[in-house]
Design an enzyme around this catalytic site. Structure first.
Site, PDB file in Angstrom:
ATOM      1  N   ASP A  57     -18.683   8.442  -2.839  1.00 57.28           N
ATOM      2  CA  ASP A  57     -18.403   9.707  -3.523  1.00 57.28           C
ATOM      3  C   ASP A  57     -19.647  10.192  -4.275  1.00 57.28           C
ATOM      4  OD1 ASP A  57     -16.916  11.879  -4.240  1.00 57.28           O
ATOM      5  OD2 ASP A  57     -15.729  10.864  -5.768  1.00 57.28           O
TER       6      ASP A  57
ATOM      7  N   GLY B 240     -21.845  15.783  -3.204  1.00 52.52           N
ATOM      8  CA  GLY B 240     -21.925  17.176  -3.670  1.00 52.52           C
ATOM      9  C   GLY B 240     -22.656  17.260  -5.002  1.00 52.52           C
TER      10      GLY B 240
ATOM     11  N   TRP C 185     -24.780  15.135  -6.227  1.00 45.82           N
ATOM     12  CA  TRP C 185     -26.193  14.773  -6.019  1.00 45.82           C
ATOM     13  C   TRP C 185     -26.978  16.010  -5.578  1.00 45.82           C
ATOM     14  CZ3 TRP C 185     -29.596  14.980  -1.915  1.00 45.82           C
ATOM     15  CH2 TRP C 185     -30.758  14.216  -2.036  1.00 45.82           C
TER      16      TRP C 185
ATOM     17  N   HIS D 119     -24.585  15.333   1.759  1.00 47.44           N
ATOM     18  CA  HIS D 119     -23.945  14.555   2.832  1.00 47.44           C
ATOM     19  C   HIS D 119     -25.003  13.944   3.759  1.00 47.44           C
ATOM     20  CE1 HIS D 119     -20.176  15.944   1.402  1.00 47.44           C
ATOM     21  NE2 HIS D 119     -20.274  17.171   1.842  1.00 47.44           N
TER      22      HIS D 119
ATOM     23  N   SER E  31     -11.270  11.947   4.200  1.00 49.60           N
ATOM     24  CA  SER E  31      -9.863  11.641   3.927  1.00 49.60           C
ATOM     25  C   SER E  31      -8.951  12.670   4.576  1.00 49.60           C
ATOM     26  CB  SER E  31      -9.608  11.611   2.416  1.00 49.60           C
ATOM     27  OG  SER E  31      -9.566  12.925   1.907  1.00 49.60           O
TER      28      SER E  31
ATOM     29  N   LEU F 269     -21.220  -8.235  11.956  1.00 51.48           N
ATOM     30  CA  LEU F 269     -20.537  -7.466  10.911  1.00 51.48           C
ATOM     31  C   LEU F 269     -19.530  -6.568  11.618  1.00 51.48           C
ATOM     32  CD1 LEU F 269     -20.540  -6.332   7.851  1.00 51.48           C
ATOM     33  CD2 LEU F 269     -22.035  -4.544   8.750  1.00 51.48           C
TER      34      LEU F 269
HETATM   35  C1  IPE Z   1     -12.541  10.575  -1.302  1.00 54.66           C
HETATM   36  O1  IPE Z   1     -13.494  11.389  -1.878  1.00 54.66           O
HETATM   37  C2  IPE Z   1     -12.659  10.559   0.162  1.00 54.66           C
HETATM   38  C3  IPE Z   1     -13.943  10.163   0.726  1.00 54.66           C
HETATM   39  C4  IPE Z   1     -14.969   9.613   0.124  1.00 54.66           C
HETATM   40  C5  IPE Z   1     -14.049  10.404   2.112  1.00 54.66           C
HETATM   41  P1  IPE Z   1     -13.122  12.786  -2.527  1.00 54.66           P
HETATM   42  O2  IPE Z   1     -14.315  13.191  -3.296  1.00 54.66           O
HETATM   43  O3  IPE Z   1     -12.640  13.737  -1.488  1.00 54.66           O
HETATM   44  O4  IPE Z   1     -11.909  12.406  -3.476  1.00 54.66           O
HETATM   45  P2  IPE Z   1     -11.186  13.222  -4.647  1.00 54.66           P
HETATM   46  O5  IPE Z   1     -10.676  14.483  -4.026  1.00 54.66           O
HETATM   47  O6  IPE Z   1     -12.225  13.513  -5.673  1.00 54.66           O
HETATM   48  O7  IPE Z   1     -10.132  12.313  -5.140  1.00 54.66           O
HETATM   49  C1  IPE Z   2     -18.226  12.299  -0.813  1.00 56.37           C
HETATM   50  O1  IPE Z   2     -18.932  13.176  -1.610  1.00 56.37           O
HETATM   51  C2  IPE Z   2     -18.248  12.690   0.640  1.00 56.37           C
HETATM   52  C3  IPE Z   2     -16.961  13.128   1.179  1.00 56.37           C
HETATM   53  C4  IPE Z   2     -15.834  13.171   0.558  1.00 56.37           C
HETATM   54  C5  IPE Z   2     -16.975  13.560   2.566  1.00 56.37           C
HETATM   55  P1  IPE Z   2     -18.269  14.495  -2.189  1.00 56.37           P
HETATM   56  O2  IPE Z   2     -18.515  15.603  -1.230  1.00 56.37           O
HETATM   57  O3  IPE Z   2     -16.849  14.259  -2.538  1.00 56.37           O
HETATM   58  O4  IPE Z   2     -19.131  14.714  -3.491  1.00 56.37           O
HETATM   59  P2  IPE Z   2     -18.641  15.321  -4.886  1.00 56.37           P
HETATM   60  O5  IPE Z   2     -17.441  14.531  -5.326  1.00 56.37           O
HETATM   61  O6  IPE Z   2     -18.319  16.767  -4.654  1.00 56.37           O
HETATM   62  O7  IPE Z   2     -19.832  15.138  -5.790  1.00 56.37           O
HETATM   63 MG    MG Z   3     -15.908  13.711  -4.262  1.00 59.76          MG
END
Ligand code: IPE
Ligand code: IPE
Ligand code: MG
Length: 253
Positions: free
Chosen positions: A26, A29, A31, A43, A71, A137
């Site tokens: 997570d 975005g 970053w 990403h 997800s 792995l």
């Molecule tokens: C959870 O991350 C799913 C993945 C890392 C793929 P999100 O950033 O989408 O989760 P929420 O919405 O903040 O819980």
């Molecule tokens: C995780 O990073 C990647 C995915 C869920 C695909 P995010 O995209 O959720 O990043 P934030 O949470 O907005 O910083």
């Molecule tokens: Mg996120």
């Protein structure tokens, strides 16, 4: 005892290095935002971290690494971000699958693939077949995955295979039909970027997993950070319902 016992039915053997690490990657975005870049740049950078973490897991002799990539709720994101993530997933697969194979790494995908483009599904299946015999792995990507989806698809599979309606289901019945029935339950769960939630990841299997949260954003996560998580894991007392005194007695004998 079965090879991979259930943490609620038996007491699993605990090892110094976690056998199975599951990660919610997570913070991509955030970053990107910090660097005044578009979210997709986060990403893209996140894929580099995936490479580094796979390498670190191989070095540490972790047996199973499972990464949450997309997800079942991530479809709610803007459509251009969703389609970028799909393209990134496909191109990373295209680039990496042969390297994974050369490194004796088995590749698996869990999740509801029915929503993916046929060429991606075909590519995933080919990658899984190519690497099926690899043993260094077991690397799993959770894509369009949701813990609730997984439990429901397991129940639906059992119902559709049964010739008559089963009266009771056991834990084993269910666990055998989960998407990741080939892996032991995760020993260590890591979530980056300072969120303290499971976000519908491996709901069933995380019953007794040790949880580790870090503020580090996924694109900044690396081998050192992974080692910190493993060190933290090594200091945990995995009691599985027992008392500390009981653990002491069994380690003394
Ligand atoms: C959870 O991350 C799913 C993945 C890392 C793929 P999100 O950033 O989408 O989760 P929420 O919405 O903040 O819980
Ligand atoms: C995780 O990073 C990647 C995915 C869920 C695909 P995010 O995209 O959720 O990043 P934030 O949470 O907005 O910083
Ligand atoms: Mg996120």
């Amino acid at each position: 005892m079965p090879k991979d016992p259930s943490s609620t039915r038996e007491i699993p053997e605990t090892t110094i290095i976690p056998r199975h690490i599951a990660i919610i990657m997570d913070g991509n975005g955030r970053w990107a935002k910090k660097g005044l870049l578009p979210r997709i740049a986060g990403h893209k950078q996140g894929v580099e971290t995936v490479r580094e973490v796979i390498k670190a897991c191989v070095e540490q002799r972790v047996e199973f690494l499972t990464l949450f990539a997309f997800s079942s709720e991530n479809w709610r994101r803007p459509s251009d971000e969703v389609s970028y993530l799909m393209r990134l997933f496909f191109s990373a697969l295209e680039q990496e699958i042969d390297k994974l194979h050369e490194n004796n790494i088995q590749f698996k995908v869990i999740g509801d693939l029915s929503k993916f483009e046929p060429k991606i599904i075909e590519f995933i299946r080919r990658g899984e077949e190519l690497t099926a015999g690899n043993t260094r792995l077991i690397f799993t990507i959770a894509a369009n995955y949701g813990g609730r989806w997984d439990i429901l698809q397991a129940i639906n599979k059992i119902l559709s295979q049964a010739t008559s309606l089963p009266k009771n289901l056991t834990e084993e019945d269910l666990a055998q039909h989960l998407a990741m029935s080939y892996a032991p339950e995760p020993d260590l769960f890591i979530r980056t970027a300072g969120e303290y939630r499971i976000s519908n990841f491996l709901l069933w299997q995380l019953a007794y997993t040790e949880l580790y949260f870090t503020q580090t954003l996924w694109p900044d996560f690396n081998a050192q950070e992974l080692n910190l998580a493993i060190k933290s894991y090594q200091q945990r007392e995995r009691k599985f319902g027992r008392t500390s005194e009981q653990l002491k007695i069994s380690s003394d004998t």
